[in-house]
Structure formats: structure tokens, C-alpha cells
Design an enzyme around this catalytic site. Structure first.
Site, PDB file in Angstrom:
ATOM      1  N   ASN A 213     -11.755  12.315   5.111  1.00 22.82           N
ATOM      2  CA  ASN A 213     -12.406  11.763   6.311  1.00 22.82           C
ATOM      3  C   ASN A 213     -13.864  11.448   6.003  1.00 22.82           C
ATOM      4  OD1 ASN A 213     -14.050  14.203   6.856  1.00 22.82           O
ATOM      5  ND2 ASN A 213     -12.025  15.133   7.126  1.00 22.82           N
ATOM      6  N   LYS A 292       0.654   9.074 -11.304  1.00 26.20           N
ATOM      7  CA  LYS A 292       0.224   8.122 -10.272  1.00 26.20           C
ATOM      8  C   LYS A 292       1.439   7.429  -9.667  1.00 26.20           C
ATOM      9  CE  LYS A 292      -2.698   4.243  -9.314  1.00 26.20           C
ATOM     10  NZ  LYS A 292      -3.158   2.984  -9.829  1.00 26.20           N
ATOM     11  N   PRO A 308      -3.336  24.524   7.726  1.00 25.63           N
ATOM     12  CA  PRO A 308      -3.680  25.633   8.625  1.00 25.63           C
ATOM     13  C   PRO A 308      -4.933  25.278   9.428  1.00 25.63           C
ATOM     14  CG  PRO A 308      -4.216  26.175   6.339  1.00 25.63           C
ATOM     15  CD  PRO A 308      -3.461  24.879   6.302  1.00 25.63           C
ATOM     16  N   PHE A 327     -17.225  23.516  15.626  1.00 26.70           N
ATOM     17  CA  PHE A 327     -17.680  22.176  15.987  1.00 26.70           C
ATOM     18  C   PHE A 327     -16.490  21.441  16.572  1.00 26.70           C
ATOM     19  CE2 PHE A 327     -21.959  20.961  14.544  1.00 26.70           C
ATOM     20  CZ  PHE A 327     -22.357  22.173  14.023  1.00 26.70           C
TER      21      PHE A 327
HETATM   22  N1  CTP Z   1     -10.870  23.104  12.091  1.00 30.13           N
HETATM   23  C1  CTP Z   1     -10.346  24.003  11.196  1.00 30.13           C
HETATM   24  N2  CTP Z   1      -9.151  23.766  10.586  1.00 30.13           N
HETATM   25  C2  CTP Z   1      -8.465  22.638  10.838  1.00 30.13           C
HETATM   26  C3  CTP Z   1      -8.989  21.702  11.758  1.00 30.13           C
HETATM   27  C4  CTP Z   1     -10.188  21.966  12.366  1.00 30.13           C
HETATM   28  O1  CTP Z   1     -10.986  25.033  10.954  1.00 30.13           O
HETATM   29  N3  CTP Z   1      -7.326  22.435  10.224  1.00 30.13           N
HETATM   30  C5  CTP Z   1     -12.136  23.403  12.778  1.00 30.13           C
HETATM   31  C6  CTP Z   1     -13.274  22.462  12.423  1.00 30.13           C
HETATM   32  O2  CTP Z   1     -14.006  22.945  11.328  1.00 30.13           O
HETATM   33  C7  CTP Z   1     -14.101  22.470  13.707  1.00 30.13           C
HETATM   34  C8  CTP Z   1     -13.079  22.741  14.801  1.00 30.13           C
HETATM   35  O3  CTP Z   1     -11.927  23.283  14.150  1.00 30.13           O
HETATM   36  O4  CTP Z   1     -15.034  23.535  13.718  1.00 30.13           O
HETATM   37  C9  CTP Z   1     -12.654  21.561  15.601  1.00 30.13           C
HETATM   38  O5  CTP Z   1     -12.262  20.512  14.776  1.00 30.13           O
HETATM   39  P1  CTP Z   1     -11.761  19.137  15.388  1.00 30.13           P
HETATM   40  O6  CTP Z   1     -11.391  18.221  14.272  1.00 30.13           O
HETATM   41  O7  CTP Z   1     -12.734  18.650  16.432  1.00 30.13           O
HETATM   42  O8  CTP Z   1     -10.504  19.586  16.231  1.00 30.13           O
HETATM   43  P2  CTP Z   1      -9.018  19.915  15.895  1.00 30.13           P
HETATM   44  O9  CTP Z   1      -8.817  21.367  16.156  1.00 30.13           O
HETATM   45  O10 CTP Z   1      -8.622  19.420  14.537  1.00 30.13           O
HETATM   46  O11 CTP Z   1      -8.277  19.097  17.050  1.00 30.13           O
HETATM   47  P3  CTP Z   1      -8.186  17.510  17.314  1.00 30.13           P
HETATM   48  O12 CTP Z   1      -8.397  16.827  15.993  1.00 30.13           O
HETATM   49  O13 CTP Z   1      -6.822  17.350  17.843  1.00 30.13           O
HETATM   50  O14 CTP Z   1      -9.263  17.207  18.324  1.00 30.13           O
END
Ligand code: CTP
Length: 402
Positions: A213, A292, A308, A327
Site C-alpha cells: 500500500n 516468477k 492476522p 490508527f
Molecule cells: N491493523 C493491524 N493489522 C491488520 C490491519 C490493521 O494491526 N491486519 C491496525 C493498523 O495498524 C491500524 C488499525 O489496525 O492501527 C486500523 O487499520 P485500518 O486499515 O484503518 O483498519 P482495518 O482494521 O484494516 O479495517 P478496514 O480496512 O476495513 O477499515
């Protein structure tokens, strides 16, 4: 936009002594002036043989001091005023002679007098020939200065101006700047061990491709740097990022979400604060191909498995007294979506980013977040990621004190 740095508005006295490295400190003074510090340069007589006072007055935009009893200066007590009014006194480069003089408590010129009169922290950056530095007399003087409460920073190793190799080179400004920033920061996180995660994760498809990302790691690195400056022991667990890690921080580099998960759970088990600023990839390819994959076969090969949720697992395992901060990257319904994550992941605080704004979120140097805890929310100003980091840390301290 609100911009505040730990340097802005601070009275910093920079003492320059007679070493060839004096010219390097011109860059230090210039950067401090840009950071809006009020820099008063004090030069010894021998420093003026290497660089002219005009250089420093032009860069600092202020008067340069040198003579002990200068009638042209506004104050007849400059030697006392300088030390008394300073927020920080820095000596760079510090010669063997100046170090010897200070360790003996001598006050025979403006700089040594200002040091004796100082009420603030004093940081000394030695620079000299490596044999002069290694000499037992110099080492004994440095030890004495440290015992007196001055900070003496080890010089760098390398080839010196005199063509000799060894320890004695003036440290680089990016390193020195961190010492100055710490000395100017309140040490309110001294008792804390903080784990910060940062950056993206990469989920490998084959040796050439991965899913990832847009996260740059800037917010997490700023949090780690500011926490370190404020005295915390900091562990930074980072996915791939091109940013230089902050000084004095333990860095654990990871690639995938699973690696980040393993490292974070392990470090969190003995930490008092965990801040999850990383943008973890939610999915990974079900299989990794060691060869690849040909492009014709990508579509049929690319099936995904869920990673996870590290923050959720941290929330499940939260220890008594541990503060867990997440966050949330949102493009709409910021408060409602942030609130759901706060509850679901058992967090104490969540910083909600509006990723639809061009001045907040991924890659940019600025951010604007809403801080949400169990009692309410607060919108922080649009500001630098460093300032945002300090404001988040202020909120963490506030939660700690409740
Ligand atoms: N996070 C995490 N592990 C994941 C996904 C997210 O620890 N597999 C944590 C991120 O580091 C952040 C928080 O969860 O602190 C929220 O991440 P975000 O991407 O906003 O939310 P998601 O829980 O992934 O939900 P969605 O993408 O559906 O909004």
C-alpha cells in the site's frame, strides 16, 4: 498551518572553538535559525582564525559574541547573561584545550565564563586529532566533565583534516541535532517502553512482485523519534521504508504482515505503550511462487488469504496498565468508523486519518487526525507529522495520568 518544533523560540548558545571543524558548524547554526531558534554564537579568539564572525552573524541573524568586556555589545554582563538566559548551551567543535579548561572550571574568556554561569543543559561535541582525543589527559578531562553533569558526545571515527585516522571528527549535524532536540524536550516518557509500528507491509507473490500500500512510514517514524526525544525506550518495527531511522531507537525491519505480527506481539509483551501506525496489508497471496509467475498465469494464481489483525490480537493480550493506540485510515464517517475500531480492538486511543484529504494521510509530511478515546474526541490541527506525533504523545501522557 500550525508548525511547532522543539527548537522554535529557544535561546541556544553555540560556542565555537579553534578547530578546523568550525566551518561545519555554520551549517548547524543555519539550520537552527531555520527552525526559528534564537542562536547566540560565542567564538573564542582561535575560532576566529578559522571562520569569520560575519559568517555566523549572517547565518544566525544575530550578534556574534567574543570579547569578555565588549563595550559595543548591549550588555556589559554578556558573559553572565548568555549562560543565564540560554535554554541550551552547545560547544561545537570543542578542542582539547577548551575541554581541559572547562574540566578545571576556568573562566578566562567569554565562552568558559558563560558555561560556568549556565543554568541550562550543556552539550559538548569534541573535535580534534585522534591522538589528542585518545590522550589520557583528554579522556580524564571528559570523564570529569561528564561527572559534573555535562553531556560529552563521542566524536566520529574517520580520516581527519590532518590525514590521520581515528576518533576525533566532529559528529554530523543530523546526529548532533537529535542530542539538542532531546536536551530541549521534556523527559516525560522516561519511564516508558514504547513499541511503534510503521510503514507498509509487503505480501510477496513471487520473487518479483508483491501486494502493498501507499504508506511511507513517515507518521510512525515521527512518533518513534519524538518518543525517543522525550526519554522513552523505543522499539520501531517497520515495514519497507526509505526513511532513515531515528537515533537511539531499536529498529526491527520486517516485510510481511506475519513478520510484523510476530515481532510486535513479542515486543509488546514487555512494553508499557504500543502505537500501531503501520498500514498492514489485510490480505496476502495464498501461495508464494519461488519462480516468477508468467503474466498469463497471474490471474489463476492470485488467490488471497486474510492476514492476522495485529492490533486486535494486541487488544486481546493487553496487560494491566498498558496503553494501546491504533490508527484508522478512513475516507468517510471518521468518528463512527474510528469508534467501532476503538471498541472492537480494545484500544485506549485511536488516531483517525482522513485519507481523502491531500494534506493528510499517506506519503505527505503533514497530517490532521481526530483523536478518539473512551471519553470523547478532539480534532488536532493540520500540522507536520512531527508535531502530530508530539500531540498524540501528550494525549498518551494524559491517559497515563488518569
Ligand atoms: N491493523 C493491524 N493489522 C491488520 C490491519 C490493521 O494491526 N491486519 C491496525 C493498523 O495498524 C491500524 C488499525 O489496525 O492501527 C486500523 O487499520 P485500518 O486499515 O484503518 O483498519 P482495518 O482494521 O484494516 O479495517 P478496514 O480496512 O476495513 O477499515
Amino acid at each position: 498551518m500550525t508548525v511547532a518544533s522543539v527548537f522554535s523560540g529557544k535561546n541556544i548558545v553555540v560556542g565555537i572553538t579553534g578547530s578546523i571543524a568550525a566551518f561545519k558548524v555554520a551549517g548547524w547554526v543555519s539550520d537552527l535559525a531555520k527552525e526559528e531558534s534564537l542562536v547566540s554564537v560565542v567564538m573564542t579568539e582561535s575560532a576566529k582564525k578559522f571562520v569569520t564572525p560575519l559568517t555566523f552573524s549572517a547565518l544566525s541573524g544575530r550578534e556574534v559574541f567574543s570579547a569578555m568586556f565588549d563595550q559595543t555589545s548591549g550588555s556589559s554582563m554578556a558573559h553572565i547573561d548568555l549562560g543565564r538566559e540560554a535554554d541550551l548551551l552547545v560547544i561545537a567543535p570543542a578542542t582539547a584545550n577548551t575541554i581541559a579548561k572547562l574540566s578545571a572550571g576556568l573562566a578566562d574568556d567569554l565562552l568558559s565564563t558563560a558555561v560556568l554561569a549556565a543554568r541550562c543543559n550543556v552539550i559538548i561535541f569534541p573535535a580534534m586529532n585522534s591522538r589528542m582525543y585518545a590522550h589520557p589527559a583528554t579522556q580524564a578531562n571528559i570523564l570529569k566533565l561528564r561527572n559534573l553533569g555535562y553531556m560529552v558526545v563521542e566524536p566520529d571515527c574517520g580520516t581527519m583534516a590532518c590525514k590521520e585516522e581515528g576518533a576525533g571528527r566532529l559528529v554530523e549535524w543530523d546526529v548532533a541535532k537529535e542530542y539538542l532536540a532531546s536536551a530541549l524536550s521534556i523527559q516525560d516518557l522516561k519511564k516508558e517502553r514504547i513499541v511503534v509500528t510503521a510503514g507498509p507491509t509487503r505480501e510477496a507473490i513471487d520473487p518479483a512482485r508483491f501486494l502493498s500500500n501507499r504508506s511511507s512510514g513517515k507518521m510512525g517514524f515521527a512518533l518513534a523519534r519524538c518518543a525517543r526525544r522525550r526519554g522513552a525506550e523505543v522499539v520501531l518495527i517497520s515495514g519497507p521504508s526509505s526513511i532513515e531511522p531515528p537515533l537511539g531507537v531499536k529498529v526491527i525491519k520486517v516485510d510481511s504482515a506475519q513478520e510484523m505480527c510476530d515481532a510486535t506481539l513479542e515486543e509488546a509483551a514487555h512494553s508499557s505503550i504500543v502505537v500501531k501506525a503501520a498500514a498492514v496489508a489485510d490480505y496476502r497471496p495464498t501461495t508464494f511462487s519461488s519462480q516468477k509467475v508468467k503474466k498469463e498465469n497471474i490471474e489463476s494464481n492470485l488467490t488471497l488469504a486474510k492476514n492476522p489483525d495485529i492490533l486486535y490480537l494486541l487488544g486481546q493480550q493487553k496487560r494491566a496498565g498498558q496503553i494501546l493506540v491504533g490508527f484508522a485510515a478512513e475516507s468517510q464517517n471518521l468518528l463512527a468508523e474510528g469508534g467501532k475500531k476503538l471498541d472492537k480492538k480494545n484500544l485506549d486511543l485511536i488516531a483517525v486519518n482522513d485519507i481523502s484529504s491531500s494534506q493528510a494521510g499517506f506519503e505527505v509530511d503533514t497530517n490532521q487526525v481526530v483523536l478518539l478515546d473512551k471519553k470523547g474526541h478532539k480534532k488536532l490541527p493540520l500540522t507536520t507529522k512531527h508535531h502530530t506525533a508530539d500531540l498524540i504523545l501528550n494525549k498518551i501522557i494524559e491517559l497515563r495520568e488518569l
